[in-house]
Design a protein around this motif. Structure first.
Motif, short mmCIF file in Angstrom:
data_model
loop_
_atom_site.label_atom_id
_atom_site.label_comp_id
_atom_site.label_asym_id
_atom_site.label_seq_id
_atom_site.Cartn_x
_atom_site.Cartn_y
_atom_site.Cartn_z
N ASP A 1 -31.24 -32.93 -17.84
CA ASP A 1 -30.38 -33.67 -16.91
C ASP A 1 -31.17 -34.13 -15.69
O ASP A 1 -31.01 -35.25 -15.21
CB ASP A 1 -29.21 -32.80 -16.46
N VAL A 2 -32.02 -33.24 -15.16
CA VAL A 2 -32.88 -33.61 -14.02
C VAL A 2 -33.81 -34.76 -14.42
O VAL A 2 -33.99 -35.73 -13.68
CB VAL A 2 -33.70 -32.40 -13.55
N THR A 3 -34.40 -34.65 -15.61
CA THR A 3 -35.34 -35.66 -16.06
C THR A 3 -34.65 -36.99 -16.30
O THR A 3 -35.20 -38.06 -15.96
CB THR A 3 -36.05 -35.19 -17.34
N GLU A 4 -33.45 -36.95 -16.84
CA GLU A 4 -32.70 -38.20 -17.03
C GLU A 4 -32.46 -38.88 -15.70
O GLU A 4 -32.64 -40.11 -15.56
CB GLU A 4 -31.37 -37.93 -17.73
N GLU A 5 -32.06 -38.12 -14.69
CA GLU A 5 -31.84 -38.70 -13.37
C GLU A 5 -33.15 -39.28 -12.83
O GLU A 5 -33.17 -40.36 -12.24
CB GLU A 5 -31.28 -37.66 -12.41
N ALA A 6 -34.25 -38.55 -13.03
CA ALA A 6 -35.55 -39.03 -12.55
C ALA A 6 -35.94 -40.33 -13.22
O ALA A 6 -36.41 -41.28 -12.56
CB ALA A 6 -36.61 -37.96 -12.80
N VAL A 7 -35.77 -40.42 -14.53
CA VAL A 7 -36.16 -41.61 -15.28
C VAL A 7 -35.28 -42.80 -14.89
O VAL A 7 -35.77 -43.91 -14.68
CB VAL A 7 -36.09 -41.34 -16.79
N ARG A 8 -33.99 -42.57 -14.77
CA ARG A 8 -33.08 -43.68 -14.46
C ARG A 8 -33.24 -44.17 -13.02
O ARG A 8 -33.16 -45.38 -12.76
CB ARG A 8 -31.63 -43.25 -14.71
N ALA A 9 -33.47 -43.27 -12.09
CA ALA A 9 -33.56 -43.65 -10.68
C ALA A 9 -34.95 -44.14 -10.29
O ALA A 9 -35.11 -44.86 -9.30
CB ALA A 9 -33.16 -42.47 -9.80
N GLY A 10 -35.96 -43.77 -11.07
CA GLY A 10 -37.33 -44.06 -10.67
C GLY A 10 -37.81 -43.05 -9.65
O GLY A 10 -37.04 -42.23 -9.14
N HIS B 1 -43.04 -37.76 -10.45
CA HIS B 1 -41.91 -37.28 -9.67
C HIS B 1 -42.20 -35.96 -8.97
O HIS B 1 -41.28 -35.28 -8.52
CB HIS B 1 -40.68 -37.13 -10.57
N ALA B 2 -43.50 -35.61 -8.88
CA ALA B 2 -43.90 -34.37 -8.20
C ALA B 2 -43.13 -33.17 -8.74
O ALA B 2 -42.63 -32.35 -7.99
CB ALA B 2 -43.70 -34.50 -6.68
N ALA B 3 -43.09 -33.07 -10.07
CA ALA B 3 -42.30 -32.02 -10.71
C ALA B 3 -43.08 -31.30 -11.79
O ALA B 3 -42.58 -31.11 -12.91
CB ALA B 3 -41.02 -32.63 -11.31
N PRO B 4 -44.32 -30.84 -11.51
CA PRO B 4 -45.11 -30.20 -12.56
C PRO B 4 -44.49 -28.92 -13.09
O PRO B 4 -44.62 -28.60 -14.27
CB PRO B 4 -46.46 -29.94 -11.90
N GLY B 5 -43.78 -28.18 -12.22
CA GLY B 5 -43.19 -26.92 -12.66
C GLY B 5 -41.93 -27.09 -13.49
O GLY B 5 -41.48 -26.12 -14.12
N MET B 6 -41.38 -28.29 -13.53
CA MET B 6 -40.21 -28.54 -14.38
C MET B 6 -40.57 -28.49 -15.86
O MET B 6 -39.72 -28.23 -16.70
CB MET B 6 -39.58 -29.90 -14.05
N ARG B 7 -41.83 -28.79 -16.16
CA ARG B 7 -42.30 -28.81 -17.56
C ARG B 7 -41.38 -29.66 -18.41
O ARG B 7 -40.72 -29.17 -19.33
CB ARG B 7 -42.42 -27.40 -18.15
N SER B 8 -41.33 -30.94 -18.09
CA SER B 8 -40.46 -31.85 -18.82
C SER B 8 -41.23 -33.10 -19.20
O SER B 8 -41.62 -33.89 -18.34
CB SER B 8 -39.24 -32.23 -17.97
N GLY B 9 -41.47 -33.26 -20.51
CA GLY B 9 -42.22 -34.40 -21.00
C GLY B 9 -41.63 -34.92 -22.29
O GLY B 9 -40.56 -34.48 -22.74
N TRP B 10 -42.35 -35.84 -22.93
CA TRP B 10 -41.83 -36.48 -24.13
C TRP B 10 -42.94 -37.14 -24.92
O TRP B 10 -44.05 -37.35 -24.42
CB TRP B 10 -40.77 -37.52 -23.76
N ALA B 11 -42.63 -37.47 -26.15
CA ALA B 11 -43.46 -38.32 -27.00
C ALA B 11 -42.58 -39.48 -27.45
O ALA B 11 -41.39 -39.29 -27.76
CB ALA B 11 -43.99 -37.55 -28.20
N ILE B 12 -43.15 -40.67 -27.50
CA ILE B 12 -42.41 -41.84 -27.93
C ILE B 12 -43.28 -42.65 -28.88
O ILE B 12 -44.47 -42.84 -28.64
CB ILE B 12 -41.93 -42.69 -26.72
N GLY B 13 -42.69 -43.07 -29.99
CA GLY B 13 -43.45 -43.79 -30.99
C GLY B 13 -42.58 -44.15 -32.19
O GLY B 13 -41.34 -44.21 -32.07
#
Length: 395
Positions: A277-286, A240-252
């Motif tokens: 909130d930004v990341t949720e919108e990004a994930v849901r919208a693609g 999403h061209a958002a490296p400065g947002m610093r938003s990631g996750w681990a799933i397992g």
């Protein structure tokens, strides 16, 4: 004054790997005409809808404390997305949120290895992997990724390096710096080794949405037989061209995430709700920008390879995904460091020497595909002329 063992373990893993990039940036700041092809950063700005979402969330007061797992809305969005993509059911308790893939990987590694252990990782490797492994007190064991196998990790090479101290295998697919994608059969073979030796399998999948046309990606999360020992990490930095947002996750596995929660809370005590909130919108919208990046990066990789292979003795490893291409400089009789520094000095093009990514890229340099097309043309012109001049001088 004495410092702790972790500072000594990481002492040689800091900015030295990026000395050439720093030198190039200094030259550029002084007004020199430098084409920088060193770091991988999206070639577009943060999409406007995500920028607006950040503003709305801040204005709505979403700047208070979160919980250690991450905001429920984001965790639900990720669980739904991974369930759809991986063909397995994931729930919010399978997810922990972090400030970027790097932090997620650091935390996950703390949960699988400690002093005296070993973690296997492909070499070449992303520059920070050794640090996240050494930070636990464990030793990194390189598994050679060979050009003849397309730089894809092979189960036989893993098996030869397993000892009674081995605790985990760290995968990166699609891979940085090579752009290689592990095939389903290769993942199945690696999964068998993980089962046989009771190992954790960690998969960095941050380039998943930058797979070039004609290629496909498979995650080890799709493999039911190792579902209880596989953790994936990713973020919105690349997709999403958002490296400065610093938003990631681990799933397992939920049990692993429950066990890791106190580690996360000790590190962070929660994430930023407005970024969630930004990341949720990004994930849901693609992603609205990933497709364009895929096409541009693939086109630039082909242009680079076609020209250098037609005009010089250099050879290019054509990536299947990601933001980089590798160039084999050994036909010039130079190693990666000599070539990269000479190219900067004599041609004004900055590329990363393969030595920054492990011991198995001594003959290669890494070029970022994220420069604009005009800069790519200028860079290829200069690299081609430089390579031809070196070849002539060697005759």
């Amino acid at each position: 004054m004495k410092t702790t063992s972790i500072t000594h373990r990481l002492a040689d893993l800091g900015g030295a790997k990026w000395d050439l990039h720093t030198a190039a940036r200094d030259r550029s700041d002084r007004g020199e005409d430098i084409v920088e092809m060193t770091i991988g950063e999206p070639d577009v700005a943060l999409p406007e809808p995500l920028a607006r979402a950040a503003t709305r969330a801040i204005e709505a007061g979403r700047t208070q404390y979160s919980n250690g797992r991450g905001e429920n809305g984001l965790r639900d969005a990720l669980a739904e997305s991974y369930s759809a993509r991986r063909g397995r059911c994931f729930e919010r308790d399978n997810v922990l949120c972090f400030p970027g893939t790097q932090t997620a990987l650091y935390a996950v590694m703390q949960g699988v290895a400690e002093t005296g252990d070993e973690v296997l990782v492909g070499d070449p490797l992303y520059a920070t992997y050794e640090g996240v492994i050494r930070a636990t007190g464990a030793d990194m064991v390189p598994v050679p990724l060979k050009a003849e196998h397309g730089f894809r990790m092979q189960a036989d090479d893993i098996a030869q390096r397993i000892t009674e101290r081995t605790r985990a295998i760290l995968l990166n697919t699609p891979h940085n710096p090579t752009g290689a994608i592990l095939r389903p059969a290769e993942l199945e073979a690696i999964a068998e080794i993980a089962l046989k030796h009771d190992l954790w399998l960690i998969s960095d999948e941050v380039y998943e949405d930058l797979v070039f046309e004609g290629n496909s990606f498979t995650s080890p999360l799709t493999l039911e037989q190792i579902a209880d020992r596989t953790i994936a990490v990713s973020s919105i930095s690349k997709s999403h061209a958002a490296p400065g947002m610093r938003s990631g996750w681990a799933i397992g596995p939920r049990g692993f995430m429950d066990a890791l929660l106190p580690v996360s809370e000790t590190m962070l005590f929660g994430n930023q709700p407005f970024i969630a909130d930004v990341t949720e919108e990004a994930v849901r919208a693609g992603s609205t920008v990933a497709d364009g990046m895929r096409q541009r990066f693939a086109k630039r990789a082909q242009y680079l390879a076609d020209r250098l292979e037609a005009e010089t003795v250099l050879r290019v490893h054509r990536p299947e995904a990601g933001m980089f291409a590798l160039v084999d400089v050994s036909p010039l009789g130079m190693d990666c460091d000599a070539f990269a520094w000479a190219l900067l000095e004599n041609a004004g093009v900055a590329v990363m020497p393969g030595s920054s990514f492990g011991a198995h890229l001594q003959n290669w340099v890494r070029l970022a595909l994220t420069v604009e097309d005009a800069a790519m043309t200028k860079a290829v012109d200069r690299i081609s002329e430089f390579a031809r001049s070196v070849a002539v001088a060697a005759q």
